[in-house]
Scaffold this motif. Sequence first.
Motif, mmCIF file in Angstrom:
data_model
loop_
_atom_site.group_PDB
_atom_site.id
_atom_site.type_symbol
_atom_site.label_atom_id
_atom_site.label_comp_id
_atom_site.label_asym_id
_atom_site.label_seq_id
_atom_site.Cartn_x
_atom_site.Cartn_y
_atom_site.Cartn_z
ATOM 1 N N GLU A 1 -10.448 -4.548 8.501
ATOM 2 C CA GLU A 1 -10.451 -3.655 7.278
ATOM 3 C C GLU A 1 -11.122 -2.499 7.650
ATOM 4 O O GLU A 1 -10.883 -1.505 7.208
ATOM 5 C CB GLU A 1 -10.927 -4.359 6.254
ATOM 6 N N SER B 1 -9.386 0.028 9.623
ATOM 7 C CA SER B 1 -8.096 0.407 9.155
ATOM 8 C C SER B 1 -8.141 1.796 8.119
ATOM 9 O O SER B 1 -8.765 1.743 7.482
ATOM 10 C CB SER B 1 -7.583 -0.603 8.315
ATOM 11 N N TYR C 1 -6.814 0.975 4.979
ATOM 12 C CA TYR C 1 -7.746 0.340 3.992
ATOM 13 C C TYR C 1 -8.736 1.096 3.693
ATOM 14 O O TYR C 1 -9.317 1.322 2.431
ATOM 15 C CB TYR C 1 -8.233 -0.728 4.804
ATOM 16 N N LYS D 1 -6.743 -0.956 0.291
ATOM 17 C CA LYS D 1 -5.900 -2.294 0.326
ATOM 18 C C LYS D 1 -5.007 -2.430 1.706
ATOM 19 O O LYS D 1 -5.116 -1.516 2.289
ATOM 20 C CB LYS D 1 -4.712 -2.127 -0.914
ATOM 21 N N GLU D 2 -4.593 -3.776 1.892
ATOM 22 C CA GLU D 2 -3.544 -3.599 3.103
ATOM 23 C C GLU D 2 -2.157 -2.877 2.853
ATOM 24 O O GLU D 2 -2.144 -2.706 1.701
ATOM 25 C CB GLU D 2 -3.596 -5.279 3.401
ATOM 26 N N ASP E 1 -1.851 -2.513 8.169
ATOM 27 C CA ASP E 1 -1.278 -1.041 8.043
ATOM 28 C C ASP E 1 -0.129 -1.007 8.821
ATOM 29 O O ASP E 1 0.612 -2.002 8.959
ATOM 30 C CB ASP E 1 -2.123 0.016 8.631
ATOM 31 N N ASN F 1 -2.507 -8.094 9.933
ATOM 32 C CA ASN F 1 -3.913 -8.521 9.265
ATOM 33 C C ASN F 1 -4.188 -9.995 9.739
ATOM 34 O O ASN F 1 -3.389 -10.598 10.713
ATOM 35 C CB ASN F 1 -3.558 -8.724 7.761
#
Length: 305
Positions: free
Chosen positions: A167, A170, A173, A178-179, A282, A287
């Motif tokens: 995360e 990312s 994120y 959030k994913e 993403d 993940n």
Amino acid sequence: MFSLKELLDEKYKSCIDYLNNHYDYSYLDSMHYINENNDIQAIITGLSYGLVGIDAREMERTINFCMHSQDLYYDYLHAKRAVLKGKGKIRKCYITMGYYSLFYDMSLGVNTGRCSQIYGPLFGDYHHAEKISEEEGESKEKGKNRWFAHEFFAADPSYYGIAVTREALSETYSIYGKEWVGVPTEEREKMAAVVAAKHNKHIKRTETFRENVGIVEEYIRFLVQNNIMPIVIVMPFSKEYRSHVLKEYKEILLRVLEILPHRIEFMDMNDLTVFEIEDFLDMTHLNQKGAVKVAKILNDCFDIE
């Protein structure tokens, strides 16, 4: 091995500072250290898609040599060193790719500085990048703290853990907290289109393509000569990204692999139906759940007796 309590101990502060400042180099250097001291039987190379998207801890005696922005040239150097210096007998090599990998050269792009930061120290090889001299003090620091990095990653041979999370790296994120599944649909489309457009520009790099075809030929030949099964994997991407990335990329990759005079296993994981939006961090990276899923697929599909 170092527990979290020990990591927080003041006497390890310089070691932790070094690890923070040289994390990517330390990870790859430590993976070679592990390979050279253990009976490793499979290796993984590639750029961030393979680093984020495969949890090698779910695979028996497997080392992940993938890294953010890494190209095929350095993939091959990792594999060559791993095979020639490894303690065990490597039998499988997973070559993970994005669709545009044949048109990508890290040493000629915005990530050229990584050649000096990571691959010069690892291999003494800067490819097309200009060599940047390392400060003497930094060189001494690297020698002093290298043992700490080796023990740190030997305790948990994964890029992601208590020091770095998926995360944290990312963009999705960092923007939404959030994913991928939690990002609004319209925003997912916009973000994927922007990233795919950036990747689609690589197709104009014809000189890089020609050089990479030669690298792939040499890479595969080296593996076959050492009785190692080459397994080319296109990693899974979100449906939003796939709808925008050039379809020609896969066609070109397949043509290149077909003309090679060697047996090559190939899998485009985007042809599978097992990946769901909940598996993605993403638009182009998995993940933890997705990374475990990929590892299990590779275990099931490419078991060599």
